[in-house]
Scaffold this active site. Structure first.
Site, PDB file in Angstrom:
ATOM      1  N   ASN A   7      -1.825  13.012   1.391  1.00 18.44           N
ATOM      2  CA  ASN A   7      -3.075  12.253   1.484  1.00 18.44           C
ATOM      3  C   ASN A   7      -4.132  13.057   0.732  1.00 18.44           C
ATOM      4  O   ASN A   7      -4.700  13.998   1.276  1.00 18.44           O
ATOM      5  CB  ASN A   7      -3.444  12.072   2.963  1.00 18.44           C
ATOM      6  CG  ASN A   7      -4.754  11.332   3.152  1.00 18.44           C
ATOM      7  OD1 ASN A   7      -5.417  10.958   2.180  1.00 18.44           O
ATOM      8  ND2 ASN A   7      -5.134  11.121   4.400  1.00 18.44           N
ATOM      9  N   ARG A  85      -0.633   8.253   0.626  1.00 17.01           N
ATOM     10  CA  ARG A  85      -1.670   7.331   1.082  1.00 17.01           C
ATOM     11  C   ARG A  85      -2.515   6.936  -0.131  1.00 17.01           C
ATOM     12  O   ARG A  85      -3.032   7.792  -0.841  1.00 17.01           O
ATOM     13  CB  ARG A  85      -2.561   8.007   2.109  1.00 17.01           C
ATOM     14  CG  ARG A  85      -3.657   7.093   2.555  1.00 17.01           C
ATOM     15  CD  ARG A  85      -4.598   7.777   3.504  1.00 17.01           C
ATOM     16  NE  ARG A  85      -5.615   6.811   3.906  1.00 17.01           N
ATOM     17  CZ  ARG A  85      -6.824   7.142   4.292  1.00 17.01           C
ATOM     18  NH1 ARG A  85      -7.177   8.410   4.327  1.00 17.01           N
ATOM     19  NH2 ARG A  85      -7.680   6.236   4.642  1.00 17.01           N
ATOM     20  N   HIS A 174      -8.097   1.080   6.804  1.00 16.17           N
ATOM     21  CA  HIS A 174      -7.398   1.615   7.991  1.00 16.17           C
ATOM     22  C   HIS A 174      -6.164   0.776   8.317  1.00 16.17           C
ATOM     23  O   HIS A 174      -5.699   0.754   9.466  1.00 16.17           O
ATOM     24  CB  HIS A 174      -8.290   1.603   9.246  1.00 16.17           C
ATOM     25  CG  HIS A 174      -9.434   2.568   9.239  1.00 16.17           C
ATOM     26  ND1 HIS A 174     -10.648   2.263   9.810  1.00 16.17           N
ATOM     27  CD2 HIS A 174      -9.555   3.824   8.763  1.00 16.17           C
ATOM     28  CE1 HIS A 174     -11.464   3.292   9.675  1.00 16.17           C
ATOM     29  NE2 HIS A 174     -10.821   4.261   9.036  1.00 16.17           N
ATOM     30  N   ARG A 235     -21.774   6.407   8.749  1.00 14.49           N
ATOM     31  CA  ARG A 235     -21.983   5.122   8.051  1.00 14.49           C
ATOM     32  C   ARG A 235     -22.668   4.131   8.985  1.00 14.49           C
ATOM     33  O   ARG A 235     -22.356   4.070  10.175  1.00 14.49           O
ATOM     34  CB  ARG A 235     -20.641   4.532   7.601  1.00 14.49           C
ATOM     35  CG  ARG A 235     -20.122   5.165   6.326  1.00 14.49           C
ATOM     36  CD  ARG A 235     -18.719   4.682   5.996  1.00 14.49           C
ATOM     37  NE  ARG A 235     -17.749   5.745   6.185  1.00 14.49           N
ATOM     38  CZ  ARG A 235     -16.438   5.573   6.273  1.00 14.49           C
ATOM     39  NH1 ARG A 235     -15.912   4.373   6.187  1.00 14.49           N
ATOM     40  NH2 ARG A 235     -15.635   6.606   6.427  1.00 14.49           N
ATOM     41  N   GLU A 382      -0.840   7.733  11.438  1.00 15.86           N
ATOM     42  CA  GLU A 382      -0.751   7.140  10.101  1.00 15.86           C
ATOM     43  C   GLU A 382       0.323   7.815   9.257  1.00 15.86           C
ATOM     44  O   GLU A 382       1.003   7.162   8.466  1.00 15.86           O
ATOM     45  CB  GLU A 382      -2.122   7.224   9.414  1.00 15.86           C
ATOM     46  CG  GLU A 382      -3.137   6.310  10.080  1.00 15.86           C
ATOM     47  CD  GLU A 382      -4.559   6.523   9.602  1.00 15.86           C
ATOM     48  OE1 GLU A 382      -5.267   7.337  10.212  1.00 15.86           O
ATOM     49  OE2 GLU A 382      -4.958   5.882   8.622  1.00 15.86           O
TER      50      GLU A 382
END
Ligand code: AMP
Length: 395
Positions: A7, A85, A174, A235, A382
């Site tokens: 990743n 990823r 996601h 965010r 993940e």
């Protein structure tokens, strides 16, 4: 089969070797602050954690060092493939793909939509191909799971030419996490993989929620970029886009710098003026920090409101699933959100809620009647989902 999962972010490269069948992790690591004098390579293997300074190292140097670690640990020969990823697959990828020159060209074509993420993802792919040339490499996309959304969910009410000419639409992110926890929740509820009406709430530093109907994403809170939707660590989530013009006129700031603030200095951090970290905010709120209290209130209210909105895409609800660092650990956030959604038939079990922390999964609501929806905590994984997809494509 063991899989190397990579990743690569703009200044980091996370890696893990794990068994795609059992999820057993043989080695995990993270190269951080790449390109700076403070760069480090941290890894964990055979019960030991090690941190080594690699000043000035870039992705190439860091991944070479990571592959050297695999060799020293005797893991290279056990690898069946490499799973990467990849953040943005736009409409080009609805599932994980074996990497070919054509796939790389398509990932490059998605760079304008994922300018911060796709370039380091591509760099990781190129370096891994060079360092491990004999292995099948697979791309697993954050957006792919959401490609099943119908037009009414992904189309923004703006001139349709923006969609046709500039690919302006909701993509969602996601996806690997939502897909993983949805599958786990279906199994926990005794449902088939193509059954069930679920809301999955991935609440980490980034937060998004998805409506999963019969195993497919039918709506999600993130949009063209991961800025839309829920309140997150830094965010803002959804705000009135007209605030950009207003703040620009009021302060003289450029639209780019305002967007930067919405991405990096808003959300829990901007509201609290204290931290982007929920654990820190919970402690501050308990000690009377008014802005931390407000940040948690807004976070939970917006989350409950958007979850309720997503139930429209489902038409009914079997379960609400919490995951991510906050979803898996914050007893307070789950209590508030389940409380706000009580009208859907969710009734919190406070003891079960208090027990579901640090990797413990399970039901956190009282059973109710046969049709009552449940809330579940399901730790996400993940890397395992990427490893499973990679192993399936190698086979
Ligand atoms: P992630 O990005 O999935 O690692 O999640 C990071 C977020 O999870 C941060 O806001 C953490 O404060 C939050 N988190 C982790 N542990 C806890 C905890 N015990 N209570 C509340 N929030 C937590």
């Amino acid at each position: 089969m063991n899989i190397l999962v990579l990743n690569c972010g703009s200044s980091s490269a996370k890696f893990a070797v794990l068994d795609a069948r059992t999820g057993a992790e043989h080695l995990t690591g993270n190269a951080q602050r790449l390109g700076t004098p403070e760069a480090t390579l941290d890894w964990r293997h055979a019960g030991q954690s090690v941190s080594r300074p690699i000043p000035g190292a870039d992705h190439d140097v860091a991944l070479r060092a990571a592959v050297a670690l695999l060799r020293e640990a005797g893991l290279e020969q056990t690898l069946g493939g490499v799973g990467h990823r990849v953040v943005h697959g736009a409409t080009r990828f609805a599932q994980s793909m074996r990497i070919t020159p054509e796939v790389i060209a398509q990932v490059e074509a998605c760079v304008p939509l994922g300018p911060l993420h796709n370039p380091p993802n591509l760099l990781g792919i190129r370096i891994a191909q060079e360092l491990l040339p004999g292995l099948v490499q697979v791309a697993v996309f954050d957006t792919a799971f959401h490609q099943t959304m119908p037009p009414r969910a992904y189309t923004y009410p703006v001139p349709l030419e923006w969609l046709e000419q500039h690919e302006v639409r909701r993509y969602g992110f996601h996806g690997t996490s939502h897909r993983y926890v949805a599958q786990k929740a279906q199994a926990m509820l005794g449902l088939a993989p193509d059954a069930g009406a679920l809301l999955t709430a991935h609440l980490g530093n980034g937060c998004s929620a998805t409506a999963v109907l019969n195993g497919r994403s039918v709506d999600t809170t993130m949009g063209l970029t991961p800025l839309e939707g829920l309140v997150m660590g830094t965010r803002s989530g959804s705000v009135d886009p007209a605030l950009v013009g207003h703040v620009a006129r009021a302060t003289g700031a450029t639209p780019e710098s305002i967007l930067d603030t919405l991405n990096k200095r808003s959300g829990l951090l901007g509201l609290s003026g204290h931290s982007n970290d929920m654990r820190t905010l919970e402690a501050a709120a308990a000690a009377g920090h008014a802005r931390a209290q407000l940040a948690i209130e807004v976070f939970c209210y917006v989350l409950a409101k958007q979850l309720a909105g997503l139930t429209v895409a489902l038409g009914r609800l079997d379960a609400l699933v919490f995951t991510g660092g906050i979803g898996e650990n914050s007893v307070l956030v789950r209590e508030k959100v389940v409380g706000l959604l009580g009208f859907l038939g969710l009734v919190l079990d406070p003891e079960a809620n208090a027990r579901a922390i640090r990797g413990h999964d399970g039901r956190i609501t009282l059973p109710g009647d046969a049709h009552a929806p449940q809330a579940l905590v399901v730790p996400t994984h993940e890397e395992l989902m990427i490893a499973m997809d990679t192993a399936a494509l190698v086979a």
